[in-house]
Write a protein that holds these residues in place. Structure first.
Motif: not given
Length: 132
Positions: A44-60
């Motif tokens: 669950x933590x690994x999925x959220x780390x990856x998900x959080x990354x793809x939520x923020x990084x493209x716009x950034x």
């Protein structure tokens, strides 16, 4: 129209995404889970780390490229790119170390990411208004 600095950080973040994605795959294989997290906190933590990354990084990254293309000094672009990269590494480390909640890395990582987004956005708005 050069974006060599942004390209550097995009490349580093691309490698980081691959590492985070590999970790999700590794936990899925370990627990025999192909969809969801199967109730496993580490997955669950690994999925959220990856998900959080793809939520923020493209716009950034879009903001980072636009800041560089707008002609801001290399130090500004490096500062923004480094804050984003370090923020994402710290967030991943913090959430991995403490999947259940608070940690220095998680808090510092998201703050660095948010500050990068805010600073880049302000620079772009100031630059755009100055050209109106």
């Amino acid at each position: 129209m050069h974006v060599a600095l942004s390209a550097l950080y995009a490349g580093l973040l691309g490698v980081l995404l691959l590492v985070l994605s590999y970790r999700v795959s590794m936990y899925r294989r370990r627990h025999g889970v192909s969809l969801g997290d199967g109730g496993h906190k580490d997955l669950q933590a690994a999925i959220r780390v990856q998900g959080n990354f793809v939520e923020y990084v493209p716009t950034a990254l879009v903001l980072l490229v636009l800041v560089e293309l707008s002609g801001w000094p290399p130090g500004v672009v490096h500062g923004l790119g480094a804050a984003l990269f370090l923020g994402r590494v710290l967030h991943a480390q913090g959430l991995t170390a403490n999947p259940g909640g608070k940690s220095f890395g998680r808090l510092t990582g998201i703050l660095l990411t948010w500050l990068m987004l805010l600073a880049a956005s302000i620079l772009l708005v100031v630059g755009a208004v100055g050209h109106l």
